[in-house]
Write an enzyme that holds these catalytic residues in place. Structure first.
Site, PDB file in Angstrom:
ATOM      1  N   ARG A   1       0.805  -1.101   0.022  1.00  0.00           N
ATOM      2  CA  ARG A   1      -0.064  -0.407   0.152  1.00  0.00           C
ATOM      3  C   ARG A   1       1.112   1.539  -0.142  1.00  0.00           C
ATOM      4  NH1 ARG A   1      -5.002  -2.022   3.896  1.00  0.00           N
ATOM      5  NH2 ARG A   1      -6.082  -2.339   1.972  1.00  0.00           N
TER       6      ARG A   1
ATOM      7  N   LYS B   1     -12.657  -9.747   8.628  1.00  0.00           N
ATOM      8  CA  LYS B   1     -13.658  -8.333   8.907  1.00  0.00           C
ATOM      9  C   LYS B   1     -15.183  -8.754   8.877  1.00  0.00           C
ATOM     10  CE  LYS B   1     -10.379  -4.975   8.387  1.00  0.00           C
ATOM     11  NZ  LYS B   1      -9.479  -3.926   7.788  1.00  0.00           N
TER      12      LYS B   1
ATOM     13  N   GLY C   1      -6.204  -5.354   1.665  1.00  0.00           N
ATOM     14  CA  GLY C   1      -4.757  -5.281   2.279  1.00  0.00           C
ATOM     15  C   GLY C   1      -3.678  -6.828   2.657  1.00  0.00           C
TER      16      GLY C   1
ATOM     17  N   GLY D   1     -12.538  -4.437   1.487  1.00  0.00           N
ATOM     18  CA  GLY D   1     -14.340  -3.316   1.814  1.00  0.00           C
ATOM     19  C   GLY D   1     -14.568  -2.364   0.369  1.00  0.00           C
TER      20      GLY D   1
HETATM   21  N1  LIG Z   1     -10.768 -19.156   9.699  1.00  0.00           N
HETATM   22  C1  LIG Z   1      -9.927 -17.890  10.346  1.00  0.00           C
HETATM   23  N2  LIG Z   1     -10.219 -17.109  11.427  1.00  0.00           N
HETATM   24  C2  LIG Z   1      -9.592 -15.768  11.550  1.00  0.00           C
HETATM   25  N3  LIG Z   1      -8.839 -15.610  11.077  1.00  0.00           N
HETATM   26  C3  LIG Z   1      -8.902 -15.505   9.764  1.00  0.00           C
HETATM   27  C4  LIG Z   1      -9.567 -16.485   9.392  1.00  0.00           C
HETATM   28  N4  LIG Z   1      -9.272 -16.244   7.989  1.00  0.00           N
HETATM   29  C5  LIG Z   1      -9.164 -15.992   7.277  1.00  0.00           C
HETATM   30  N5  LIG Z   1      -8.427 -15.201   8.476  1.00  0.00           N
HETATM   31  C6  LIG Z   1      -7.834 -14.041   9.062  1.00  0.00           C
HETATM   32  O1  LIG Z   1      -8.662 -13.049   8.009  1.00  0.00           O
HETATM   33  C7  LIG Z   1      -7.377 -11.235   7.867  1.00  0.00           C
HETATM   34  C8  LIG Z   1      -7.597 -10.585   6.984  1.00  0.00           C
HETATM   35  O2  LIG Z   1      -8.953 -10.502   6.865  1.00  0.00           O
HETATM   36  P1  LIG Z   1      -9.053  -9.076   6.049  1.00  0.00           P
HETATM   37  O3  LIG Z   1      -9.259  -7.648   6.627  1.00  0.00           O
HETATM   38  O4  LIG Z   1     -11.275  -9.767   5.281  1.00  0.00           O
HETATM   39  O5  LIG Z   1      -8.578  -8.972   4.436  1.00  0.00           O
HETATM   40  P2  LIG Z   1      -8.397  -7.704   3.555  1.00  0.00           P
HETATM   41  O6  LIG Z   1      -7.551  -7.250   4.332  1.00  0.00           O
HETATM   42  O7  LIG Z   1      -7.886  -9.047   2.127  1.00  0.00           O
HETATM   43  O8  LIG Z   1      -9.748  -7.474   3.495  1.00  0.00           O
HETATM   44  C9  LIG Z   1      -6.173 -12.151   7.913  1.00  0.00           C
HETATM   45  O9  LIG Z   1      -5.001 -11.569   8.874  1.00  0.00           O
HETATM   46  C10 LIG Z   1      -5.955 -13.564   8.062  1.00  0.00           C
HETATM   47  O10 LIG Z   1      -5.834 -14.423   9.714  1.00  0.00           O
HETATM   48  O1  LIG Z   2      -7.392  -2.682   5.487  1.00  0.00           O
HETATM   49  C1  LIG Z   2      -8.775  -1.598   5.304  1.00  0.00           C
HETATM   50  O2  LIG Z   2      -9.715  -2.507   4.069  1.00  0.00           O
HETATM   51  P1  LIG Z   2      -9.231  -4.036   3.944  1.00  0.00           P
HETATM   52  O3  LIG Z   2      -8.875  -5.219   4.689  1.00  0.00           O
HETATM   53  O4  LIG Z   2     -10.827  -4.340   3.328  1.00  0.00           O
HETATM   54  O5  LIG Z   2      -8.568  -4.347   2.353  1.00  0.00           O
HETATM   55  C2  LIG Z   2      -8.980  -0.270   4.666  1.00  0.00           C
HETATM   56  O6  LIG Z   2      -7.305   0.350   5.343  1.00  0.00           O
HETATM   57  C3  LIG Z   2      -9.617   0.152   5.557  1.00  0.00           C
HETATM   58  O7  LIG Z   2      -9.580  -0.048   7.318  1.00  0.00           O
HETATM   59  P2  LIG Z   2     -10.896   0.004   8.189  1.00  0.00           P
HETATM   60  O8  LIG Z   2     -11.509  -1.393   7.534  1.00  0.00           O
HETATM   61  O9  LIG Z   2     -10.395  -0.219   9.358  1.00  0.00           O
HETATM   62  O10 LIG Z   2     -12.252   0.429   7.813  1.00  0.00           O
END
Ligand SMILES: Nc1ncnc2c1ncn2[C@@H]1O[C@H](COP(=O)(O)OP(=O)(O)O)[C@@H](O)[C@H]1O
Ligand SMILES: O=C(OP(=O)(O)O)[C@H](O)COP(=O)(O)O
Length: 395
Positions: free
Chosen positions: A34, A199, A352, A376
């Site tokens: 990023r 998330k 991310g 997101g």
């Molecule tokens: N089964 C699970 N239990 C707990 N955490 C998980 C599981 N599967 C994935 N994760 C966690 O999800 C996190 C990423 O989620 P998220 O922030 O939603 O993705 P992104 O940043 O790609 O949008 C990672 O740190 C990973 O360890």
């Molecule tokens: O990591 C982010 O989103 P993402 O995990 O959905 O890619 C962005 O920096 C937004 O962070 P936030 O979901 O805490 O508002």
């Protein structure tokens, strides 16, 4: 949207809202994607003699300073990548920020401390947010929205400041929107979306609208257990959004009605605890022992998901399939990534951690049509929602 080229920036203070929310292990940045993605806009402004004030968030410190979420390590990395010093302000809009900004010469760069140390940044109260936005805007004369990963947040730095200052969209935001348009304007079918990650409450919200757009929805990662629980299965200590079980049952019915294939894990790696060396075994997704937690999709699910992605023509993927940061639980994420790399579809991976996982697992970035900085944000764009950070730049 107005672009930064339409501004005469020489000698002027330009506030750049970037997304520098990078994964950290202690004070060490484990993936700087990023930061790299934010460079072109900052460099453009530097070359044109602007006084660049970068602002961003890191993690979710909930309105107060939390040292582990300091942006200081990011200032160091940004400086290395830019090849010039980056002045770091110890606060967001206080004395340090004001002095740091006043000290900037033409072509110099500063980074403010984590925006989310201030409760006004993500307050739901318009007046509270507006007050903070006013103080942030007072640091600069122009605003550039370039934090694509945060454009779905109605936050002061994303939504309110561009209403106060003359504003433009940065190159990253423009490029990301360009790619996502291809997924919203008549995507080639079958169109599959793969959802995972942690998330859960945020991203469950996108499913209702996605069901009207996609042919297949593959749910893994931490997202899957709320679905399994909604079907009446034991999920042990797995990630669970207990207040969303009825909503998720509604998604299952809706998918059925619409003829959308909604695929859940058929097996998972059930671990004794949340640790890299936790003992685990592959179990049926319908019989997770009560004292275990699911940390990855199992081998049969990897095959199932790979098969459902093999003949798709468009794929968007957000959210790792497991806790990929622990090697033992990275196999599901690797399997989905490899399926996308092998596929001939138009493939976009966003988020991310998802992007960090692709790079961290040593997979070729050029195996995907696009790697987006927003998870997101991309999902909400694909839903057809108006994103606050884009709407504010259009106004
Ligand atoms: N089964 C699970 N239990 C707990 N955490 C998980 C599981 N599967 C994935 N994760 C966690 O999800 C996190 C990423 O989620 P998220 O922030 O939603 O993705 P992104 O940043 O790609 O949008 C990672 O740190 C990973 O360890
Ligand atoms: O990591 C982010 O989103 P993402 O995990 O959905 O890619 C962005 O920096 C937004 O962070 P936030 O979901 O805490 O508002």
């Amino acid at each position: 949207m107005r672009t930064i080229d339409s501004f005469d920036v020489k000698g002027r203070r330009v506030l750049v809202r970037a997304d520098l929310n990078v994964p950290l292990d202690g004070g060490t940045i484990t993936d700087d994607g990023r930061i790299r993605a934010s460079l072109p806009t900052i460099q453009n402004l530097v070359e044109r003699g602007a006084r660049v004030v970068v602002c961003a968030h890191l993690g979710r410190p909930k309105g107060k300073p939390v040292p582990e979420f300091s942006l200081r390590p990011v200032a160091g990395r940004l400086s290395e990548l830019l090849g010039q010093p980056v002045a770091f302000a110890e606060d967001v809009v206080g004395k340090s920020a004001q002095e740091t900004v006043e000290g900037l010469g033409d072509g110099q760069v500063a980074l403010l401390e984590n925006l989310r140390y201030e409760a006004g940044e993500d307050s739901k109260d318009d007046a509270v947010r507006g007050e903070f936005a006013g103080r942030l805007a007072a640091l600069a004369e122009l605003y550039v929205g370039d934090g694509f990963g945060a454009v779905h947040r109605r936050h002061a730095s994303v939504y309110d400041v561009p209403k106060i200052l003359p504003s433009a969209a940065g190159g990253l935001v423009l490029a990301e929107v360009e790619v996502l348009k291809r997924l919203t304007d008549q995507p080639e079918r079958p169109y599959a979306v793969v959802l995972g990650g942690a998330k859960v409450s945020d991203k469950l919200g996108v499913i209702a609208n996605l069901l009207g757009k996609v042919d297949r929805l593959l749910v893994g990662g931490g997202m899957a257990y709320t679905f399994l629980a909604a079907q009446g299965h034991e999920v042990g200590g797995s990630l669970l959004q207990a207040d969303q079980l009825d909503t998720v049952r509604g998604f299952l019915e809706e998918a059925d009605k619409r003829g959308v294939e909604l695929l859940l894990p058929v097996d998972v790696l059930a671990a004794e605890g949340f640790a890299s060396d936790a003992a685990f075994e592959a179990v049926d997704a319908t019989s997770i022992p009560a004292d275990r937690q699911g940390l990855d999709i199992g081998p049969r699910t990897r095959e199932l998901f790979a098969a459902k992605l093999a003949d798709a023509r468009t794929v968007f993927w957000n959210g790792p399939m497991g806790v990929f940061e622990f090697e033992a639980f990275s196999g599901g994420t690797r399997a989905v990534a490899e399926a996308l790399i092998e596929s001939e579809a138009y493939t976009v991976v966003g988020g991310g951690d998802s992007a960090a996982a692709v790079r961290g697992l040593g997979l070729p970035e050029d195996g995907f049509s696009h790697i987006s900085t927003g998870g997101g944000a991309s999902l909400e764009y694909l839903e057809g929602k108006t994103l606050p950070g884009l709407a504010a730049l259009e106004a």
